[in-house]
Design an enzyme around this catalytic site. Structure first.
Site, PDB file in Angstrom:
ATOM      1  N   LYS A 187       0.902  -1.167   0.000  1.00 27.93           N
ATOM      2  CA  LYS A 187       0.000   0.000   0.000  1.00 27.93           C
ATOM      3  C   LYS A 187       0.936   1.211   0.000  1.00 27.93           C
ATOM      4  CE  LYS A 187      -3.048   3.218   0.931  1.00 27.93           C
ATOM      5  NZ  LYS A 187      -2.048   4.318   0.952  1.00 27.93           N
ATOM      6  N   GLY A 244       6.156   4.156   9.694  1.00 30.11           N
ATOM      7  CA  GLY A 244       5.328   5.356   9.765  1.00 30.11           C
ATOM      8  C   GLY A 244       5.122   5.783  11.198  1.00 30.11           C
ATOM      9  N   SER A 245       3.983   6.419  11.425  1.00 32.81           N
ATOM     10  CA  SER A 245       3.771   7.042  12.728  1.00 32.81           C
ATOM     11  C   SER A 245       3.114   6.080  13.711  1.00 32.81           C
ATOM     12  CB  SER A 245       2.892   8.283  12.558  1.00 32.81           C
ATOM     13  OG  SER A 245       1.608   7.888  12.133  1.00 32.81           O
ATOM     14  N   GLU A 268       7.836   0.051  12.308  1.00 33.61           N
ATOM     15  CA  GLU A 268       9.027   0.879  12.576  1.00 33.61           C
ATOM     16  C   GLU A 268       8.527   2.288  12.758  1.00 33.61           C
ATOM     17  OE1 GLU A 268      12.083   0.363  13.213  1.00 33.61           O
ATOM     18  OE2 GLU A 268      11.720  -1.782  13.060  1.00 33.61           O
ATOM     19  N   CYS A 305      13.561   9.471  11.264  1.00 32.39           N
ATOM     20  CA  CYS A 305      13.127   8.785  12.489  1.00 32.39           C
ATOM     21  C   CYS A 305      14.250   8.734  13.516  1.00 32.39           C
ATOM     22  CB  CYS A 305      12.648   7.379  12.154  1.00 32.39           C
ATOM     23  SG  CYS A 305      13.851   6.466  11.190  1.00 32.39           S
ATOM     24  N   GLU A 393       8.031  12.380  19.791  1.00 33.31           N
ATOM     25  CA  GLU A 393       8.758  12.793  18.588  1.00 33.31           C
ATOM     26  C   GLU A 393       8.089  14.014  17.947  1.00 33.31           C
ATOM     27  OE1 GLU A 393       7.842  10.667  14.989  1.00 33.31           O
ATOM     28  OE2 GLU A 393       9.950  10.550  14.431  1.00 33.31           O
TER      29      GLU A 393
HETATM   30  P1  NAP Z   1       1.981   8.126   8.757  1.00 30.30           P
HETATM   31  O1  NAP Z   1       1.680   9.343   9.555  1.00 30.30           O
HETATM   32  O2  NAP Z   1       2.155   6.871   9.494  1.00 30.30           O
HETATM   33  O3  NAP Z   1       0.861   7.994   7.677  1.00 30.30           O
HETATM   34  C1  NAP Z   1       0.886   6.927   6.756  1.00 30.30           C
HETATM   35  C2  NAP Z   1      -0.317   6.953   5.896  1.00 30.30           C
HETATM   36  O4  NAP Z   1      -1.404   6.500   6.668  1.00 30.30           O
HETATM   37  C3  NAP Z   1      -0.687   8.310   5.358  1.00 30.30           C
HETATM   38  O5  NAP Z   1      -0.972   8.166   4.007  1.00 30.30           O
HETATM   39  C4  NAP Z   1      -1.932   8.678   6.147  1.00 30.30           C
HETATM   40  O6  NAP Z   1      -2.847   9.413   5.365  1.00 30.30           O
HETATM   41  C5  NAP Z   1      -2.525   7.341   6.436  1.00 30.30           C
HETATM   42  N1  NAP Z   1      -3.383   7.309   7.628  1.00 30.30           N
HETATM   43  C6  NAP Z   1      -3.608   8.265   8.555  1.00 30.30           C
HETATM   44  N2  NAP Z   1      -4.476   7.818   9.489  1.00 30.30           N
HETATM   45  C7  NAP Z   1      -4.803   6.564   9.139  1.00 30.30           C
HETATM   46  C8  NAP Z   1      -5.658   5.577   9.691  1.00 30.30           C
HETATM   47  N3  NAP Z   1      -6.349   5.785  10.803  1.00 30.30           N
HETATM   48  N4  NAP Z   1      -5.742   4.391   9.060  1.00 30.30           N
HETATM   49  C9  NAP Z   1      -5.037   4.135   7.936  1.00 30.30           C
HETATM   50  N5  NAP Z   1      -4.236   5.024   7.351  1.00 30.30           N
HETATM   51  C10 NAP Z   1      -4.104   6.221   7.943  1.00 30.30           C
HETATM   52  O7  NAP Z   1       3.247   8.261   7.803  1.00 30.30           O
HETATM   53  P2  NAP Z   1       4.390   9.253   7.704  1.00 30.30           P
HETATM   54  O8  NAP Z   1       3.898  10.609   7.468  1.00 30.30           O
HETATM   55  O9  NAP Z   1       5.361   8.738   6.762  1.00 30.30           O
HETATM   56  O10 NAP Z   1       4.989   9.159   9.173  1.00 30.30           O
HETATM   57  C11 NAP Z   1       6.175   9.628   9.539  1.00 30.30           C
HETATM   58  C12 NAP Z   1       6.584   8.785  10.737  1.00 30.30           C
HETATM   59  O11 NAP Z   1       7.303   7.661  10.263  1.00 30.30           O
HETATM   60  C13 NAP Z   1       7.505   9.493  11.701  1.00 30.30           C
HETATM   61  O12 NAP Z   1       7.059   9.223  12.991  1.00 30.30           O
HETATM   62  C14 NAP Z   1       8.843   8.840  11.447  1.00 30.30           C
HETATM   63  O13 NAP Z   1       9.714   8.868  12.546  1.00 30.30           O
HETATM   64  C15 NAP Z   1       8.429   7.458  11.084  1.00 30.30           C
HETATM   65  N6  NAP Z   1       9.471   6.751  10.340  1.00 30.30           N
HETATM   66  C16 NAP Z   1      10.084   5.700  10.940  1.00 30.30           C
HETATM   67  C17 NAP Z   1      11.116   5.041  10.302  1.00 30.30           C
HETATM   68  C18 NAP Z   1      11.796   3.892  10.964  1.00 30.30           C
HETATM   69  O14 NAP Z   1      12.542   3.197  10.291  1.00 30.30           O
HETATM   70  N7  NAP Z   1      11.595   3.654  12.223  1.00 30.30           N
HETATM   71  C19 NAP Z   1      11.510   5.433   9.024  1.00 30.30           C
HETATM   72  C20 NAP Z   1      10.847   6.491   8.421  1.00 30.30           C
HETATM   73  C21 NAP Z   1       9.815   7.139   9.100  1.00 30.30           C
HETATM   74  P3  NAP Z   1      -3.009  10.988   5.574  1.00 30.30           P
HETATM   75  O15 NAP Z   1      -1.644  11.577   5.297  1.00 30.30           O
HETATM   76  O16 NAP Z   1      -4.013  11.361   4.544  1.00 30.30           O
HETATM   77  O17 NAP Z   1      -3.468  11.186   6.983  1.00 30.30           O
END
Ligand code: NAP
Length: 497
Positions: A187, A244-245, A268, A305, A393
């Site tokens: 996805k 993601g988040s 992650e 992240c 964060e």
């Molecule tokens: P996200 O906030 O997790 O959002 C991912 C997708 O999910 C978006 O398209 C969002 O749509 C959608 N979404 C929102 N609410 C939802 C729900 N209730 N059900 C299903 N889908 C939903 O992704 P992101 O913006 O990439 O997040 C960044 C985060 O990723 C940060 O916290 C970062 O630290 C983390 N990250 C971690 C790593 C790691 O390796 N640990 C690496 C990269 C990033 P909308 O935008 O339309 O709301």
């Protein structure tokens, strides 16, 4: 290479002209881009799931060599996309060319590293244990047992916005699952749908070139949340790789918990990646260290992240703080990846500003209203301990200095920390050895600890661990980077005879 806006379902490009659509967004101009993307339908998901299930048997039965050839072909096809890939992603993310070229290389290296592991039969593939039979063992004879690792089945992958290649469509989770022998349904992240389509075109070429079963990979576009939940709820899915988040991970876990069959969810997520700075180090190298920390925090405009978000600094380190403030003030503002991320950033900054115990030390110039400007805040340990929000964060350019007056307070602050992806310790040789116990306590809070180095930058190698205790990830035992990432999508099987 025209962008169609369609999903890729087992070798076919499909869309639903009557259904929901969305457009991608250009953070650089703060405007929507003209291409229309079609939300994948439940019927298309069903088709992808059926094809993936059908592909599982032939795909898992391929030799390691055949799978390695496939991974190498995907890597080559990504490179063959050429500059259009970089330009498309620059438009969708506003990330600079150099950064994207580096990330593309990293993504290709990840695929090639798994291919090499398959060719060389490296760990975790060779982790087969054998216990020989002993017919004479009393009181009961011992059977021969052998532990093997086999692929779990079809894997769902969710990419992140901030790594449009390395943690997205053909990123680490997809590479690890394919290496393990699992078909994948991705996805895409709607922050870079055209990039995802181009990556899928590379995959399509590799599938054809290597004569793979068409269901081995499908890609679903979609802005509506429903398709993500339908995907993780689908009975064909046997594991989920998510980057993601925390909030979106929790929403998906809620859906997974309603399934009849429990499955692993590898999320992650993010963390504040604490930086522990000792007094002599701060006194000797304060200015340099402060500049390095600001530069690390500003990478990707704070959207890493592993960004260093909380720094524990001894009170009274004027030179360190002066250099940090100067570097923050000199930082040019830049865009964030999506309007939603910008909204969350503004709200997080307002949270710091409304906390009476937190002081704003400095901020950069806001060059455009839709930019995020760098912020540096400070508080004492008591304030940090009193407000759990200060441990959350901030996805964007922001850091918090937590000033400590005593070792006891520093230990209390570290004890209070939730799970982190990474932490760093900055001290002189003597300070590192004198604080061995404190550093050892820190081991239990993180997935990776760096001594005297910045937390940003995650090597792809066999010894890497990119994960950490909850809430930085949802499975403390697993990594999303490095060869061991394959174990997420393998499961043990004991053969007794
Ligand atoms: P996200 O906030 O997790 O959002 C991912 C997708 O999910 C978006 O398209 C969002 O749509 C959608 N979404 C929102 N609410 C939802 C729900 N209730 N059900 C299903 N889908 C939903 O992704 P992101 O913006 O990439 O997040 C960044 C985060 O990723 C940060 O916290 C970062 O630290 C983390 N990250 C971690 C790593 C790691 O390796 N640990 C690496 C990269 C990033 P909308 O935008 O339309 O709301």
């Amino acid at each position: 290479m025209a962008i169609t806006g369609l999903s890729y379902i087992a070798g076919q490009w499909l869309g639903n002209q009557e259904g929901k659509t969305f457009q991608s967004f250009c953070p650089g101009t703060n405007e929507q881009l003209p291409t229309t993307f079609y939300d994948a339908t439940e019927a298309q998901l069903e088709q992808a799931a059926e094809a993936a299930q059908a592909a599982f048997k032939p795909y898992r039965n391929l030799s390691n060599q055949q799978r390695a050839e496939f991974l190498n072909a995907i890597a080559q096809e990504i490179m063959n996309l050429g500059d259009i890939l970089i330009e498309t992603t620059m438009q969708e993310t506003n990330l600079p060319r150099q950064r994207l070229e580096g990330e593309r290389m990293r993504t290709v290296s990840q695929l090639r590293a798994f291919a090499n592991a398959l060719e060389q039969d490296l760990a975790p593939l060779n982790l087969n244990y054998v216990d020989e039979a002993d017919a004479n063992r009393a009181p009961l004879p011992k059977p021969r047992t052998e532990l093997n690792y086999i692929p779990v089945g079809v894997v769902a992958v969710f990419g992140a916005s901030n790594f449009p290649y390395a943690f997205s469509t053909l990123g680490g989770d997809t590479a690890a699952a394919l290496a393990a022998g699992c078909p994948v349904i991705v996805k895409t992240h709607n922050a870079h749908p055209a990039t995802s389509e181009l990556m899928t075109k590379a995959m399509d070429s590799a599938i054809k070139q290597c004569d793979m079963p068409s269901g081995v990979f499908s890609m679903l576009q979609g802005k509506a949340y429903s398709i993500s939940h339908q995907l993780v709820a689908h009975p064909v899915i046997k594991a989920v790789g998510f980057t993601g988040s925390f909030n979106v991970a929790n929403a998906l876990i809620e859906t997974i918990n309603k399934r009849e069959e429990a499955i692993p969810f590898y999320g992650e997520l993010g963390s504040v990646n604490p930086q522990v700075i000792f007094k002599d180090k701060a006194s000797q190298d304060g200015a340099t260290l402060a500049q390095q920390l600001v530069a690390s925090m500003l990478m990707g405009n704070g959207q890493f992240c592993t960004s260093p978000g909380v720094w524990f600094v001894p009170s009274g380190q004027k030179e360190f703080e002066r250099a940090a403030i100067e570097a923050i003030k000199a930082a040019s503002s830049d865009t964030l990846l999506t309007p939603g991320i910008l909204k969350s950033f503004i709200s997080a900054i307002a949270g710091f500003e409304s906390n009476a115990g937190v002081t704003k030390l400095g901020k950069g110039q806001l060059e455009k209203p839709y930019h995020a400007d760098a912020h540096l805040f400070a508080c004492d340990v008591e304030t940090f301990l009193a407000d759990k929000h200060l441990q959350e964060e901030v996805f964007g350019p922001c850091a918090l200095i937590v000033r400590y007056d005593s070792e006891e307070l520093l230990i209390q602050a570290i004890d209070s920390l939730a799970g982190q992806l990474t932490a760093s310790v900055h001290g002189t040789e003597q300070e590192l050895s004198q604080n061995a116990a404190l550093i050892s306590d820190l081991h239990y809070k993180v997935g990776r600890i760096t001594l005297g180095q910045m937390p940003t930058g995650v090597e792809i190698c066999a010894s890497m661990n990119h994960g950490g205790p909850f809430p930085s990830s949802t499975d403390v035992r697993s990594t999303s980077v490095g060869l061991q990432a394959m174990t997420r999508f393998l499961r043990p099987l004991c053969i007794q005879s």
